[in-house]
Scaffold this active site. Structure first.
Site, PDB file in Angstrom:
ATOM      1  N   TYR A   1     -12.812  14.248   0.375  1.00 22.32           N
ATOM      2  CA  TYR A   1     -13.819  13.431  -0.319  1.00 22.32           C
ATOM      3  C   TYR A   1     -15.152  14.162  -0.433  1.00 22.32           C
ATOM      4  CZ  TYR A   1     -10.752   9.394   0.464  1.00 22.32           C
ATOM      5  OH  TYR A   1      -9.697   8.524   0.465  1.00 22.32           O
TER       6      TYR A   1
ATOM      7  N   HIS B   1     -11.041   6.735 -10.212  1.00 20.95           N
ATOM      8  CA  HIS B   1      -9.674   7.235 -10.064  1.00 20.95           C
ATOM      9  C   HIS B   1      -8.852   7.035 -11.343  1.00 20.95           C
ATOM     10  CE1 HIS B   1      -8.987   8.754  -6.044  1.00 20.95           C
ATOM     11  NE2 HIS B   1      -9.436   7.661  -5.449  1.00 20.95           N
TER      12      HIS B   1
ATOM     13  N   ARG C   1     -10.148  -3.448   7.797  1.00 18.59           N
ATOM     14  CA  ARG C   1     -10.228  -2.143   7.140  1.00 18.59           C
ATOM     15  C   ARG C   1     -10.352  -1.062   8.211  1.00 18.59           C
ATOM     16  NH1 ARG C   1     -15.225  -0.144   3.253  1.00 18.59           N
ATOM     17  NH2 ARG C   1     -14.355   1.914   2.793  1.00 18.59           N
TER      18      ARG C   1
ATOM     19  N   GLY D   1     -10.742   0.547   1.998  1.00 17.81           N
ATOM     20  CA  GLY D   1     -11.827  -0.061   1.241  1.00 17.81           C
ATOM     21  C   GLY D   1     -11.307  -0.460  -0.128  1.00 17.81           C
ATOM     22  N   GLY D   2     -10.570   0.463  -0.707  1.00 22.41           N
ATOM     23  CA  GLY D   2      -9.998   0.187  -2.012  1.00 22.41           C
ATOM     24  C   GLY D   2      -8.830   1.108  -2.264  1.00 22.41           C
ATOM     25  N   MET D   3      -7.972   0.699  -3.183  1.00 18.19           N
ATOM     26  CA  MET D   3      -6.843   1.530  -3.587  1.00 18.19           C
ATOM     27  C   MET D   3      -6.731   1.425  -5.099  1.00 18.19           C
ATOM     28  SD  MET D   3      -4.362   3.530  -2.837  1.00 18.19           S
ATOM     29  CE  MET D   3      -3.457   4.271  -4.191  1.00 18.19           C
ATOM     30  N   GLU D   4      -6.655   2.592  -5.721  1.00 16.27           N
ATOM     31  CA  GLU D   4      -6.802   2.688  -7.172  1.00 16.27           C
ATOM     32  C   GLU D   4      -5.544   2.337  -7.955  1.00 16.27           C
ATOM     33  OE1 GLU D   4      -6.775   5.080  -4.884  1.00 16.27           O
ATOM     34  OE2 GLU D   4      -5.961   6.981  -5.604  1.00 16.27           O
ATOM     35  N   ASN D   5      -4.829   1.288  -7.553  1.00 22.47           N
ATOM     36  CA  ASN D   5      -3.622   0.942  -8.290  1.00 22.47           C
ATOM     37  C   ASN D   5      -3.988   0.726  -9.755  1.00 22.47           C
ATOM     38  OD1 ASN D   5      -2.006   1.096  -5.958  1.00 22.47           O
ATOM     39  ND2 ASN D   5      -2.835  -0.879  -5.305  1.00 22.47           N
TER      40      ASN D   5
ATOM     41  N   GLN E   1       0.894  -1.165   0.000  1.00 24.64           N
ATOM     42  CA  GLN E   1       0.000   0.000   0.000  1.00 24.64           C
ATOM     43  C   GLN E   1       0.926   1.206   0.000  1.00 24.64           C
ATOM     44  OE1 GLN E   1      -3.207   0.915  -0.343  1.00 24.64           O
ATOM     45  NE2 GLN E   1      -2.490   3.009  -0.046  1.00 24.64           N
TER      46      GLN E   1
ATOM     47  N   HIS F   1     -15.749   4.020  -7.153  1.00 23.24           N
ATOM     48  CA  HIS F   1     -14.789   5.025  -6.712  1.00 23.24           C
ATOM     49  C   HIS F   1     -13.390   4.716  -7.262  1.00 23.24           C
ATOM     50  CE1 HIS F   1     -13.162   7.938  -3.697  1.00 23.24           C
ATOM     51  NE2 HIS F   1     -12.110   7.151  -3.780  1.00 23.24           N
ATOM     52  N   GLU F   2     -12.920   3.498  -7.045  1.00 26.39           N
ATOM     53  CA  GLU F   2     -11.551   3.165  -7.492  1.00 26.39           C
ATOM     54  C   GLU F   2     -11.446   3.224  -9.012  1.00 26.39           C
ATOM     55  OE1 GLU F   2      -9.737   3.498  -5.131  1.00 26.39           O
ATOM     56  OE2 GLU F   2     -11.123   3.017  -3.507  1.00 26.39           O
TER      57      GLU F   2
ATOM     58  N   ASP G   1      -1.469  10.618   5.263  1.00 24.30           N
ATOM     59  CA  ASP G   1      -2.474   9.548   5.215  1.00 24.30           C
ATOM     60  C   ASP G   1      -3.788   9.970   5.842  1.00 24.30           C
ATOM     61  OD1 ASP G   1      -0.929   7.731   3.925  1.00 24.30           O
ATOM     62  OD2 ASP G   1      -0.246   6.691   5.735  1.00 24.30           O
TER      63      ASP G   1
ATOM     64  N   GLN H   1       0.335   4.535  -1.252  1.00 25.54           N
ATOM     65  CA  GLN H   1      -0.189   5.865  -0.929  1.00 25.54           C
ATOM     66  C   GLN H   1      -0.245   6.031   0.584  1.00 25.54           C
ATOM     67  OE1 GLN H   1      -4.178   6.795  -2.265  1.00 25.54           O
ATOM     68  NE2 GLN H   1      -3.871   8.983  -2.034  1.00 25.54           N
TER      69      GLN H   1
ATOM     70  N   GLU I   1      -9.376  12.884  -4.547  1.00 22.75           N
ATOM     71  CA  GLU I   1     -10.469  12.231  -3.827  1.00 22.75           C
ATOM     72  C   GLU I   1     -11.820  12.943  -3.988  1.00 22.75           C
ATOM     73  OE1 GLU I   1     -10.079   9.349  -2.961  1.00 22.75           O
ATOM     74  OE2 GLU I   1      -7.901   9.165  -2.754  1.00 22.75           O
TER      75      GLU I   1
HETATM   76  N1  BES Z   1      -6.769   6.410  -2.617  1.00 26.37           N
HETATM   77  C1  BES Z   1      -7.702   6.094  -1.612  1.00 26.37           C
HETATM   78  C2  BES Z   1      -7.102   5.381  -0.433  1.00 26.37           C
HETATM   79  C3  BES Z   1      -6.054   6.193   0.291  1.00 26.37           C
HETATM   80  C4  BES Z   1      -6.268   7.514   0.598  1.00 26.37           C
HETATM   81  C5  BES Z   1      -4.892   5.599   0.692  1.00 26.37           C
HETATM   82  C6  BES Z   1      -5.297   8.251   1.253  1.00 26.37           C
HETATM   83  C7  BES Z   1      -3.920   6.320   1.351  1.00 26.37           C
HETATM   84  C8  BES Z   1      -4.121   7.651   1.636  1.00 26.37           C
HETATM   85  C9  BES Z   1      -8.841   5.247  -2.166  1.00 26.37           C
HETATM   86  O1  BES Z   1      -9.222   5.603  -3.450  1.00 26.37           O
HETATM   87  C10 BES Z   1     -10.055   5.535  -1.336  1.00 26.37           C
HETATM   88  O2  BES Z   1     -10.464   6.655  -1.326  1.00 26.37           O
HETATM   89  N2  BES Z   1     -10.606   4.537  -0.677  1.00 26.37           N
HETATM   90  C11 BES Z   1     -11.802   4.712   0.094  1.00 26.37           C
HETATM   91  C12 BES Z   1     -12.984   4.329  -0.753  1.00 26.37           C
HETATM   92  C13 BES Z   1     -14.273   5.003  -0.413  1.00 26.37           C
HETATM   93  C14 BES Z   1     -14.168   6.471  -0.271  1.00 26.37           C
HETATM   94  C15 BES Z   1     -15.314   4.665  -1.455  1.00 26.37           C
HETATM   95  C16 BES Z   1     -11.710   3.852   1.326  1.00 26.37           C
HETATM   96  O3  BES Z   1     -10.795   3.033   1.415  1.00 26.37           O
HETATM   97  O4  BES Z   1     -12.530   3.985   2.203  1.00 26.37           O
HETATM   98 ZN    ZN Z   2     -10.148   7.489  -3.470  1.00 32.35          ZN
END
Ligand code: BES
Ligand code: ZN
Length: 759
Positions: free
Chosen positions: A410, A328, A584, A297-301, A168, A324-325, A402, A170, A347
Site C-alpha cells: 500500500y 480499485h 475489523r 475496512g473495505g473490499m473492492e467487489n 470474503q 480506495h475501494e 492475506d 481475496q 494496492e
Molecule cells: N483488497 C483489499 C482488502 C484485502 C487485501 C483483502 C488483501 C484480502 C487480502 C481492500 O481494497 C483494502 O485494501 N482494504 C483496506 C482499505 C484501506 C487501505 C483504505 C482495509 O481494509 O483496511
Molecule cells: Zn485495496
C-alpha cells in the site's frame, strides 16, 4: 519497548546491505510469472465463464448446488483438469462438450495444504479428449468452516432478527465456496441463480437491481471478466438507499440512513475518478455496509464494494476507504495483479489513486495527512519485516497471501508512484495513468510487465528523469530509496509539535486547538506523545478528549494501542469494549498485539480475546491467534535461554554457559545500588566462572520465579552452598537482558534471605 531500532537506522542499514544488481535472483527454478498459491493447471485449461446455481442454507451454514465452469483447452494433450478447493464436499462431476453430451467424470481430491486448500483433480473422459471447449459441472456443498463465508446468527447483526451471510474471497478463499481456478491470472464472466429464505435479499459482485423483488430467488449476471477473488455474495435483511444516479448503499435498515449520510460523496467520487483515470467500466457503483465482523475496512467487489460499519463515524472522516475501494475499479479490477507477489499493482496503485481522489473531493491538506499517516505505518512495518519482505515485489513461493507484507504494497507502492509523478510532472504522469488503464484494461499483469511498460512509455519517453535502475530499486530492494519523497503535512507537524510541548509541560492542554483538528491530526497527536508520559497526563488527555469513549474507530484504535503499550490500566475497561465493538482486523489486532507484547498482559489479552472471539470473522481470529503465538514464543525464548544458562551453571559447564551469552556480555553484581564487580566479555566471564566453581564446589542456583518483560527476564534465584558443613541459602534478584537469543547484560542484585515464596 526499550531497544527499538530507529526506522531511519533500519532503512539506511538495509539499503547499505544491498548489492548493485537489482533484479531479484530467485531460487533456481523460480518462475516470476507463476502463481504459487493455486493448484490450478492453467497452462492446460483456462476458464472463461462460471455459472452458479446455489441454495443458501442458514440452518446447515452451507451453500450447496452446482458450479459449471466453461473451460477452454490450451494444451491438446492434457487429460486432467486441476481446480482449487478448500473444505468443499464434492458430490459429483460431469463434463459436457459444446454440442451438449454430458458425461460423468472421475475425480479425486489431493492432499490438503494449509493455505492453498485441496486440489480437485478431474479426469477428462476419453470421449471428450479432442474437444476444445468443455463445460465442467461440479455438485458440491460448502463447509460451515469455509474460510470465505461468515454465517452470522441474528444476534450479531444490527437488527438482531435475521441471520446474515457474507463472503470474503481475496486472497485465496474463493475456493472455499466455489471449486474453480482460484488465481488472479484467470479472468471469468459469471452468472448465478441464488435461492435464499424468502424474506432475505441476496446481492453479489454483479448487476444488482436496486428494485429487485424480495422473494428468495435471485439471478445475477457479471458480463465483465473478473478474477476469482472478486466473486462475492451477501445475504441478509438488506435494503437499498440511493446516493446518486449511478450509486447507492445497501445495508440492514438500522444502518441505512446513517450509511447514506456518511457516504453521500460517493457519486462525486465516481465522477471525479472517471475524469481522472478514464471511463468507469462497470455500470453501477454501490456500497454494502456489513455487520461489524467484516474483517476489512473495505473490499473492492466489482459494482458493489463491501464496507465495515466502523466507517460510520458520523462526520465522513473515514471515507478514504470508499475512495480506495472505488479506485480499485481501475487498479485491481480493471488491471489486475497476476500473482499475489504483484499485489502492489493492486494496492499501491489504489492507494495512490485514493490520495488523488481525496485531494480533489476534499483538500490537499486532507490527502497530505493521509499520506503522512500511511508513511508512519509503513515505517512501523519495516521494523518488523525481514529485508526481503520489504521489497514491493518480493520473491515468494510460500506464506499467507492475506498478510505477508503488512502495508508495504500500500504505502511503499503509493510512495513509488508519487515519486514517479514528481519526477515527470503531474500532467505527463496523468497521461501515463490513462494509457496504462486503457492499454491493460481487463488484463492481468506481473510486476515485470509493468516495469517494461513503464520503461517504454514513461522512463524512456521522458529520458533523464528516472532511470530503470531507480525504478528497480523500489521494486526489489528493502526500505525506501534515499531519494524517496517523504510525505509532510503542516497540520500534522503542528499536532506533533504540540504533543511534544504538552508532554514536556511547556503547553497547557486548554491551549491545544483540538476542536479545529481533523481526526487524522488527533491520531497523529496521540502517536507523537512522549514515551514516558505519566498516568496523570494520560488521564488529563483522556478526560479532555474523551478518547476512551470515542466513536471514531481510527482514534479509538490509536488510543487503545497506546493504552496497551503504556499499560494505562484506568482505560482497560473501555479498551475491552473497543475490542468487542469492532471486528475489523485493523482495529483490534494491533491492540491485542500491544497488550501481548507489553511484557505483562499476554494472559489478560488472551482472556479478552476469548470473550470477544465469537463476534470476529475466522480470518480475524486466525490473525490474532498468530499474534499470540508469536508473543508466547518470544516470551518462552527469552526465559528459556536464561533457564538453560542457569542449568549450565548448575552442571558446572562453563562452555555450555558461554553458548548462551553474547561476545560482549556484561555481568554486574550490584550491592546497595552500587556496582561491586563487573565483568565484560566472554573470556573474562569464563575465567571468573571457572575460578568460582573451583572455590565453591557445592554451589547451586535454582530459579524460584521468572518473568519476561520485553527482552528482559527477571529471575529470583536461590543460591545454595555448603559452608563449614552447613547448608546456606540466599535469594537474589537478577535481571537478564536477552538480545537475539543471547544474554547480553546481567544485573545481579545482592543476595538477601529468601521469603516464603522466594519472590
Ligand atoms: N483488497 C483489499 C482488502 C484485502 C487485501 C483483502 C488483501 C484480502 C487480502 C481492500 O481494497 C483494502 O485494501 N482494504 C483496506 C482499505 C484501506 C487501505 C483504505 C482495509 O481494509 O483496511
Ligand atoms: Zn485495496
Amino acid at each position: 519497548m526499550l531497544h527499538r531500532i530507529s526506522p531511519l537506522f533500519l532503512v539506511v542499514f538495509t539499503l547499505a546491505a544491498c548489492t548493485q544488481s537489482d533484479v531479484p535472483e530467485p531460487t533456481p527454478g523460480h518462475d516470476l510469472t507463476r502463481d504459487y498459491f493455486s493448484f490450478a493447471n492453467t497452462q492446460k485449461f483456462v476458464t472463461d465463464h462460471l455459472s452458479l446455481d446455489l441454495n443458501v442454507d442458514f440452518a446447515a451454514e452451507s451453500l450447496h448446488g452446482t458450479a459449471t465452469l466453461s473451460m477452454r483447452r490450451v494444451d491438446a494433450d492434457a487429460v486432467e483438469i486441476i481446480l482449487d478447493t478448500r473444505d468443499l464436499s464434492i458430490e459429483g462431476v460431469s463434463i459436457a462438450s459444446d454440442d451438449g453430451d454430458s458425461v460423468d467424470a472421475d475425480f479425486r481430491l489431493g492432499e490438503r495444504h494449509d493455505i492453498m486448500g485441496t486440489p480437485l483433480v478431474i479426469r477428462v473422459p476419453r470421449e471428450l479428449a479432442a474437444r476444445q471447449k468443455l463445460a465442467v459441472s461440479i455438485s458440491y456443498r460448502t463447509s460451515p468452516k469455509s474460510t470465505a463465508l461468515q454465517w452470522l446468527p441474528p444476534g450479531l447483526t444490527a437488527g438482531g432478527e435475521h441471520p446474515f451471510l457474507f463472503s470474503q474471497s481475496q486472497a485465496v478463499h474463493a475456493r472455499s465456496w466455489i471449486p474453480l481456478q482460484d488465481t488472479p491470472a484467470v479472468r471469468i464472466t459469471y452468472e448465478a441463480a441464488i435461492r435464499t429464505p424468502p424474506e432475505l435479499l441476496a446481492v453479489m459482485s454483479a448487476n444488482n437491481d436496486p428494485a429487485a423483488q424480495r422473494d428468495g430467488a435471485y439471478r445475477f449476471d457479471m458480463p465483465q471478466p473478473i478474477p476469482s477473488y472478486l466473486l462475492a455474495i451477501a445475504v441478509g435483511n438488506i435494503y437499498f438507499a440511493p446516493i446518486g444516479e449511478q450509486t447507492g448503499v445497501y445495508s440492514e435498515p438500522e444502518m441505512l440512513e446513517a450509511s447514506a449520510f456518511e457516504f453521500a460523496d460517493t457519486q462525486a467520487m465516481l465522477e471525479t475518478a472517471e475524469a481522472m483515470f478514464g471511463p468507469y467500466q462497470w455500470g453501477r457503483y454501490d456500497l454494502l455496509i456489513l455487520p461489524p465482523s467484516f474483517p476489512y475496512g473495505g473490499m473492492e467487489n466489482p459494482r458493489l464494494s463491501f464496507l465495515t460499519p466502523s466507517l460510520l463515524a458520523g462526520d465522513r472522516s473515514l471515507v478514504a476507504v470508499v475512495a480506495h475501494e472505488l479506485a480499485h475499479s481501475w487498479s485491481g479490477n480493471l488491471v489486475t495483479n497476476a500473482t499475489w507477489r504483484d499485489g502492489w499493482l493492486n494496492e499501491g496503485w489504489t492507494s495512490y489513486l485514493e490520495k488523488r481522489l481525496m485531494e480533489v473531493i476534499y483538500s490537499e491538506e486532507r490527502a497530505a495527512e493521509e499520506n503522512v499517516l500511511g508513511y508512519r505505518e509503513l515505517l512501523l512495518d519495516f521494523e518488523e519485516l525481514q529485508p526481503e519482505m520489504q521489497a514491493l515485489a518480493p520473491v515468494l513461493e510460500s506464506g499467507n497471501p492475506d498478510d505477508f507484507q503488512g502495508t508495504v504494497h500500500y504505502h511503499k507502492g503509493n510512495l513509488f508512484l508519487q515519486y514517479l509523478e514528481n519526477a515527470v510532472g503531474r500532467e505527463t504522469f496523468d497521461v501515463f495513468i490513462g494509457n496504462y488503464f486503457s492499454d491493460f484494461a481487463f488484463g492481468t499483469i506481473t510486476t515485470e510487465d509493468f516495469l517494461d511498460y513503464l520503461d517504454e512509455n514513461l522512463l524512456s519517453a521522458h529520458a533523464g528523469k528516472v532511470t530503470r535502475a531507480q525504478a528497480e530499486k523500489w521494486l526489489y530492494e528493502p526500505g525506501l530509496p534515499a531519494d524517496a519523497l517523504i510525505p509532510t503535512s503542516d497540520t500534522l507537524d503542528e499536532a506533533a509539535a504540540m504533543a511534544v510541548a504538552w508532554s514536556s509541560g511547556e503547553m497547557a492542554i486548554e491551549d491545544i486547538p483540538f476542536a479545529n483538528w481533523s481526526p487524522q491530526a488527533t491520531v497523529h497527536f496521540i502517536n507523537s506523545l512522549d514515551a514516558d508520559l505519566t498516568p496523570v497526563k494520560l488521564n488529563e488527555l483522556d478526560a479532555t478528549l474523551d478518547l476512551s469513549n470515542t466513536r471514531n474507530a481510527e482514534i479509538g484504535r490509536t488510543w487503545f494501542i497506546q493504552v496497551a503499550m503504556r499499560r494505562y490500566r484506568p482505560a482497560y475497561e473501555q479498551l475491552e469494549q473497543h475490542l468487542r465493538r469492532y471486528g475489523r482486523t485493523r482495529l483490534v489486532k494491533p491492540v491485542y498485539k500491544a497488550l501481548a507484547e507489553n511484557g505483562s498482559d499476554l494472559l489478560p489479552a488472551q482472556q479478552m480475546f476469548a470473550a470477544a472471539r465469537n463476534i470476529y470473522h475466522p480470518l480475524t481470529v486466525a490473525s490474532i491467534e498468530s499474534v499470540f503465538r508469536r508473543a508466547a514464543e518470544a516470551e518462552i525464548t527469552a526465559a528459556s535461554i536464561v533457564r538453560l544458562y542457569v542449568a549450565a551453571h548448575n552442571a558446572r559447564n562453563v562452555d555450555a554457559m558461554l553458548t548462551r551469552v553474547s561476545d560482549d556480555v556484561r555481568w554486574m553484581s550490584i550491592d546497595g545500588g552500587k556496582v561491586r564487580t563487573e565483568t565484560s566479555g566472554k573470556a573474562e566471564l569464563a575465567a571468573e566462572m571457572a575460578g568460582y566453581f573451583e572455590s565453591s564446589p557445592s554451589s547451586r542456583s535454582e530459579i524460584r520465579h521468572i518473568q519476561t518483560v520485553g527482552g528482559y527476564v527477571s529471575v529470583v534465584e536461590q543460591a545454595s552452598w555448603l559452608s563449614g558443613g552447613v547448608e546456606k541459602s540466599q535469594c537474589a534478584l537478577a535481571i537478564y537482558e536477552v538480545e537475539e537469543s543471547l544474554i547480553s547484560n546481567v544485573w545481579y542484585h545482592a543476595a538477601q534471605p529468601c521469603g516464603g515464596s522466594g519472590e
